[in-house]
Design an enzyme around this catalytic site. Structure first.
Site, PDB file in Angstrom:
ATOM      1  N   SER A  84     -17.005   5.803  29.332  1.00  0.00           N
ATOM      2  CA  SER A  84     -16.339   5.686  28.029  1.00  0.00           C
ATOM      3  C   SER A  84     -14.897   6.172  28.073  1.00  0.00           C
ATOM      4  CB  SER A  84     -17.121   6.488  26.987  1.00  0.00           C
ATOM      5  OG  SER A  84     -17.312   7.801  27.455  1.00  0.00           O
ATOM      6  N   THR A 186     -15.206   9.494  23.620  1.00  0.00           N
ATOM      7  CA  THR A 186     -13.825   9.914  23.871  1.00  0.00           C
ATOM      8  C   THR A 186     -13.814  11.364  24.321  1.00  0.00           C
ATOM      9  OG1 THR A 186     -13.073   8.460  22.145  1.00  0.00           O
ATOM     10  CG2 THR A 186     -11.663  10.359  22.641  1.00  0.00           C
ATOM     11  N   THR A 204      -9.593   7.697  25.992  1.00  0.00           N
ATOM     12  CA  THR A 204     -10.831   6.923  25.851  1.00  0.00           C
ATOM     13  C   THR A 204     -10.645   5.486  26.312  1.00  0.00           C
ATOM     14  OG1 THR A 204     -12.563   6.346  24.235  1.00  0.00           O
ATOM     15  CG2 THR A 204     -10.316   6.076  23.504  1.00  0.00           C
ATOM     16  N   ARG A 214      -7.851  -4.371  20.154  1.00  0.00           N
ATOM     17  CA  ARG A 214      -8.245  -3.354  19.170  1.00  0.00           C
ATOM     18  C   ARG A 214      -7.770  -1.962  19.636  1.00  0.00           C
ATOM     19  NH1 ARG A 214     -11.530   1.584  19.337  1.00  0.00           N
ATOM     20  NH2 ARG A 214     -12.423   1.878  17.290  1.00  0.00           N
ATOM     21  N   THR A 237     -13.709  12.260  17.708  1.00  0.00           N
ATOM     22  CA  THR A 237     -14.426  11.264  18.495  1.00  0.00           C
ATOM     23  C   THR A 237     -15.327  10.485  17.538  1.00  0.00           C
ATOM     24  OG1 THR A 237     -15.911  10.909  20.371  1.00  0.00           O
ATOM     25  CG2 THR A 237     -16.294  12.890  19.069  1.00  0.00           C
ATOM     26  N   GLY A 238     -15.770   9.334  17.982  1.00  0.00           N
ATOM     27  CA  GLY A 238     -16.628   8.514  17.136  1.00  0.00           C
ATOM     28  C   GLY A 238     -15.900   7.266  16.668  1.00  0.00           C
TER      29      GLY A 238
END
Ligand code: ASP
Length: 327
Positions: A84, A186, A204, A214, A237-238
């Site tokens: 990731s 991330t 990330t 994106r 993060t997320g």
């Protein structure tokens, strides 16, 4: 007894008591006040442990927080098994590994790269943007050209494992982000150095199978990362779209400015997301924040269960904590 030594003994006694008590409560109690703890580094997810260990080498040698966070996040960036971040990151839906990263120091210097391909260490390119250009953010082809001009090597980041996963994904081509994916997404890292200065880094490969082009929150100063050397620092993060919506990390730092502890500030930011998304189903959405203040107090909060973060300080020997969640 010298003050520093007395403080250290007080902290050691406190932390020993806390750890024999309950890990998750320890974080809260450590934010009650008391002497400044430094240096401290905290970072997101399980891979934060290895990253913190690297950052600690710089911090424990009285180095700068900026160098510590850069060195720290380079660990998962270079690890092909970490799917990731950096090398081996999951590609976008066109099979391209595009990386996002940003960095911020104690002087509010900032640098960022977004949608960068072929470079293993986007964080170092972000730092070069900060230190060697009149700009703060470069994207895509321009970011790559700049990186190559600075001597970074062009490499293939798509590993056989990530490629196989992408080919499997293509069979259905269904974009459905999975929360807490393998417990590492991330890496966001914030640190307070022995001189009392703060810095942060965030890097990330972004959401797996995103649209090409994106850009998430991670390279956006104020969203994925924010540092105010008078107050504190935060990283996210997320789901980047949700973090950007509330200028997440900046929001956390602002709550700390208004007197909230790091963990309360993170909770308030998560609550802000819930409020903004009133009526929306958030069950497939994860957002986690980590934060540290000028006194070395730290904390985290997340939307859904399952977000871990790693802390290394004179009283916490590089340990994982589970952040509290709201849902
Ligand atoms: N925040 C990252 C992004 O939206 C991904 C993650 O942390 O899972 O690109």
């Amino acid at each position: 007894m010298k003050n520093g030594r007395r403080d250290f003994l007080k902290l050691s006694a406190l932390s020993a008591a806390l750890f024999s008590f309950n890990k998750s409560k320890a974080v809260n109690l450590l934010t009650l006040g008391g002497p400044t703890v430094k240096p401290v580094v905290l970072s997101t997810w399980n891979f934060g442990i290895q990253a913190n260990a690297e950052a600690w080498k710089v911090l424990s040698a009285n180095g700068r927080a900026l160098d510590a966070v850069e060195q720290g996040v380079k660990v998962p960036e270079a690890d092909p098994k970490e799917r990731s971040v950096g090398l081996g990151g999951r590609p976008d839906r066109d099979g391209r590994v595009t990386l996002d990263a940003c960095i911020m120091d104690e002087f509010a210097n900032i640098g960022s790269v977004a949608c960068l391909e072929h470079i293993v260490h986007p964080i170092s390119v972000a730092r070069a943007v900060m230190e060697k250009t009149p700009h703060v953010m470069l994207t895509g082809e321009g970011a790559l050209q700049f990186a190559l001009s600075q001597g970074f090597k062009k490499e293939t980041l798509l590993t056989p494992e990530s490629e196989a996963e992408w080919r499997e994904w293509l069979r259905k081509s269904e974009y459905k982000p999975i929360i807490n994916i393998e417990n590492h997404d991330t890496i966001g890292m914030v640190a307070l150095d022995a001189h009392g200065n703060l810095s942060g880094a965030c890097t990330t490969s972004g959401m797996a199978f995103k649209m090409h082009g994106r850009i998430g929150d991670s390279p956006i100063i104020g969203a994925g990362l924010y540092v105010d050397n008078e107050v504190g620092a935060a990283a996210a993060t997320g789901h980047g779209e949700e973090v950007i919506r509330i200028a997440g990390s900046h929001t956390v730092v602002e709550y700390m400015r208004h007197g909230y502890s790091p963990s309360e500030a993170c909770r308030k930011a998560v609550e802000r997301i819930i409020k903004m998304r009133k009526g929306k189903d958030l069950k497939d959405i994860q957002v986690g924040f980590i934060a540290i203040n000028k006194k070395g107090e730290h904390g985290a909060y997340c939307l859904q269960k399952g977000f871990n973060y790693a802390v290394y300080s004179p009283v916490i020997p590089n340990q994982l904590f589970e952040a509290k969640s709201i849902l």
